[in-house]
Motif scaffolding. Structure first.
Motif, PDB file in Angstrom:
ATOM      1  N   SER A 216     -26.214  16.152  26.963  1.00 31.58           N
ATOM      2  CA  SER A 216     -24.812  16.062  27.394  1.00 31.58           C
ATOM      3  C   SER A 216     -24.437  14.586  27.445  1.00 31.58           C
ATOM      4  N   ASN A 217     -23.151  14.311  27.410  1.00 26.86           N
ATOM      5  CA  ASN A 217     -22.715  12.925  27.501  1.00 26.86           C
ATOM      6  C   ASN A 217     -23.182  12.300  28.817  1.00 26.86           C
ATOM      7  N   GLN A 218     -23.192  13.087  29.879  1.00 27.74           N
ATOM      8  CA  GLN A 218     -23.654  12.587  31.181  1.00 27.74           C
ATOM      9  C   GLN A 218     -25.112  12.126  31.104  1.00 27.74           C
ATOM     10  N   HIS A 219     -25.972  12.984  30.539  1.00 30.77           N
ATOM     11  CA  HIS A 219     -27.393  12.630  30.430  1.00 30.77           C
ATOM     12  C   HIS A 219     -27.607  11.477  29.445  1.00 30.77           C
ATOM     13  N   LEU A 220     -26.847  11.494  28.359  1.00 28.99           N
ATOM     14  CA  LEU A 220     -26.950  10.406  27.389  1.00 28.99           C
ATOM     15  C   LEU A 220     -26.545   9.085  28.023  1.00 28.99           C
ATOM     16  N   SER A 221     -25.448   9.081  28.739  1.00 32.21           N
ATOM     17  CA  SER A 221     -24.982   7.834  29.360  1.00 32.21           C
ATOM     18  C   SER A 221     -26.011   7.307  30.360  1.00 32.21           C
ATOM     19  N   GLU A 222     -26.661   8.213  31.096  1.00 29.83           N
ATOM     20  CA  GLU A 222     -27.723   7.789  32.020  1.00 29.83           C
ATOM     21  C   GLU A 222     -28.915   7.221  31.266  1.00 29.83           C
ATOM     22  N   ALA A 223     -29.261   7.846  30.137  1.00 30.09           N
ATOM     23  CA  ALA A 223     -30.423   7.402  29.363  1.00 30.09           C
ATOM     24  C   ALA A 223     -30.229   6.011  28.766  1.00 30.09           C
ATOM     25  N   VAL A 224     -28.987   5.653  28.472  1.00 30.01           N
ATOM     26  CA  VAL A 224     -28.728   4.355  27.842  1.00 30.01           C
ATOM     27  C   VAL A 224     -28.053   3.361  28.791  1.00 30.01           C
ATOM     28  N   ASN A 225     -27.974   3.717  30.056  1.00 26.36           N
ATOM     29  CA  ASN A 225     -27.416   2.844  31.088  1.00 26.36           C
ATOM     30  C   ASN A 225     -25.966   2.435  30.828  1.00 26.36           C
ATOM     31  N   LEU A 226     -25.131   3.438  30.534  1.00 27.55           N
ATOM     32  CA  LEU A 226     -23.696   3.232  30.380  1.00 27.55           C
ATOM     33  C   LEU A 226     -22.979   4.251  31.250  1.00 27.55           C
ATOM     34  N   SER A 227     -21.759   3.957  31.589  1.00 27.67           N
ATOM     35  CA  SER A 227     -20.967   4.990  32.254  1.00 27.67           C
ATOM     36  C   SER A 227     -20.507   5.988  31.183  1.00 27.67           C
ATOM     37  N   PRO A 228     -20.170   7.221  31.575  1.00 24.53           N
ATOM     38  CA  PRO A 228     -19.865   8.267  30.598  1.00 24.53           C
ATOM     39  C   PRO A 228     -18.742   7.945  29.609  1.00 24.53           C
ATOM     40  N   SER A 229     -17.638   7.366  30.056  1.00 26.97           N
ATOM     41  CA  SER A 229     -16.512   7.112  29.138  1.00 26.97           C
ATOM     42  C   SER A 229     -16.863   6.145  28.012  1.00 26.97           C
ATOM     43  N   PRO A 230     -17.431   4.974  28.312  1.00 26.48           N
ATOM     44  CA  PRO A 230     -17.814   4.070  27.220  1.00 26.48           C
ATOM     45  C   PRO A 230     -18.898   4.675  26.318  1.00 26.48           C
ATOM     46  N   CYS A 231     -19.774   5.478  26.894  1.00 27.93           N
ATOM     47  CA  CYS A 231     -20.820   6.119  26.103  1.00 27.93           C
ATOM     48  C   CYS A 231     -20.197   7.083  25.096  1.00 27.93           C
ATOM     49  N   LEU A 232     -19.291   7.924  25.560  1.00 30.40           N
ATOM     50  CA  LEU A 232     -18.630   8.873  24.680  1.00 30.40           C
ATOM     51  C   LEU A 232     -17.825   8.151  23.592  1.00 30.40           C
ATOM     52  N   ARG A 233     -17.168   7.071  23.971  1.00 33.37           N
ATOM     53  CA  ARG A 233     -16.393   6.286  23.004  1.00 33.37           C
ATOM     54  C   ARG A 233     -17.322   5.742  21.908  1.00 33.37           C
ATOM     55  N   ARG A 234     -18.483   5.254  22.314  1.00 34.88           N
ATOM     56  CA  ARG A 234     -19.450   4.733  21.327  1.00 34.88           C
ATOM     57  C   ARG A 234     -19.969   5.847  20.417  1.00 34.88           C
ATOM     58  N   VAL A 235     -20.259   7.009  20.986  1.00 40.16           N
ATOM     59  CA  VAL A 235     -20.731   8.137  20.171  1.00 40.16           C
ATOM     60  C   VAL A 235     -19.670   8.512  19.142  1.00 40.16           C
ATOM     61  N   ARG A 236     -18.419   8.612  19.580  1.00 39.16           N
ATOM     62  CA  ARG A 236     -17.324   8.957  18.655  1.00 39.16           C
ATOM     63  C   ARG A 236     -17.177   7.896  17.556  1.00 39.16           C
TER      64      ARG A 236
ATOM     65  N   MET B 274     -23.542  -2.444  14.529  1.00 39.22           N
ATOM     66  CA  MET B 274     -24.251  -1.730  15.586  1.00 39.22           C
ATOM     67  C   MET B 274     -25.003  -2.723  16.456  1.00 39.22           C
ATOM     68  N   ASP B 275     -24.821  -2.575  17.744  1.00 43.79           N
ATOM     69  CA  ASP B 275     -25.565  -3.424  18.667  1.00 43.79           C
ATOM     70  C   ASP B 275     -26.725  -2.618  19.263  1.00 43.79           C
ATOM     71  N   GLU B 276     -27.441  -3.237  20.165  1.00 39.24           N
ATOM     72  CA  GLU B 276     -28.626  -2.595  20.755  1.00 39.24           C
ATOM     73  C   GLU B 276     -28.254  -1.333  21.535  1.00 39.24           C
ATOM     74  N   THR B 277     -27.123  -1.324  22.195  1.00 37.99           N
ATOM     75  CA  THR B 277     -26.690  -0.126  22.929  1.00 37.99           C
ATOM     76  C   THR B 277     -26.440   1.031  21.969  1.00 37.99           C
ATOM     77  N   ASP B 278     -25.778   0.750  20.834  1.00 37.59           N
ATOM     78  CA  ASP B 278     -25.572   1.787  19.826  1.00 37.59           C
ATOM     79  C   ASP B 278     -26.907   2.324  19.329  1.00 37.59           C
ATOM     80  N   ARG B 279     -27.849   1.448  19.116  1.00 35.97           N
ATOM     81  CA  ARG B 279     -29.173   1.880  18.638  1.00 35.97           C
ATOM     82  C   ARG B 279     -29.867   2.769  19.675  1.00 35.97           C
ATOM     83  N   ARG B 280     -29.726   2.442  20.947  1.00 35.95           N
ATOM     84  CA  ARG B 280     -30.318   3.287  22.002  1.00 35.95           C
ATOM     85  C   ARG B 280     -29.648   4.665  22.017  1.00 35.95           C
ATOM     86  N   ILE B 281     -28.338   4.685  21.825  1.00 36.93           N
ATOM     87  CA  ILE B 281     -27.613   5.962  21.770  1.00 36.93           C
ATOM     88  C   ILE B 281     -28.106   6.798  20.593  1.00 36.93           C
TER      89      ILE B 281
END
Length: 150
Positions: free
Chosen positions: A19-39, A1-8
């Motif tokens: 939502s993935n949209q709000h989560l991606s904004e909160a952690v400064n990622l675009s939606p697709s990479p954010c969703l991939r990390r969550v999965r 786990m890196d720092e981005t994963d920890r923020r997620i």
């Protein structure tokens, strides 16, 4: 786990309904990479599930008791029987295997002192192999967090 994963993880612990949209904004990622990390966090078991956090008093279970249990004999049979029994008792919210002079610490929730007495008499006393019980009643909650540090 890196720092981005920890923020997620932290953001989802604070609000699992993001939502993935709000989560991606909160952690400064675009939606697709954010969703991939969550999965990936879900697949790896870091995120085990999502649940509603319920106020136990509003739900009708205002009494919290910490019950310390010491077993008579520490045979595998006694330990297995105790731990299996604990799994079947709904009032036991958490059970920890402890080091020290007690074997287990249980967090129990009930509606009243009368219900706790009934819980002890009808549920706990039926579990074989218990040497002693020590109950501590919580007057209130100072801090309870679902968010892990870091």
């Amino acid at each position: 786990m890196d720092e981005t994963d920890r923020r997620i993880v932290r953001a989802l612990q604070e609000n699992g309904r993001l939502s993935n949209q709000h989560l991606s904004e909160a952690v400064n990622l675009s939606p697709s990479p954010c969703l991939r990390r969550v999965r990936n966090l879900e697949r790896s078991g870091v995120i085990r599930g999502y649940a509603a956090i319920v106020d136990q008093e509003a739900y009708g279970l205002p009494v919290t008791v910490f019950l310390q249990v010491r077993l008579e004999v520490h045979s595998q049979e006694n330990v297995d029987a105790f731990e299996a029994a604990v799994q079947r008792i709904d009032e036991i919210m958490e059970c920890y295997l402890m080091a020290g002079n007690r074997d287990y610490l249980l967090r129990v929730v009930v509606a009243s002192l009368a219900d706790y007495e009934d819980f002890i008499r009808r549920r706990i006393h039926k579990i074989p192999g218990i040497a002693s019980l020590d109950s501590s009643f919580a007057f209130g909650t100072v801090k309870r967090s679902q968010v892990l540090p870091g």
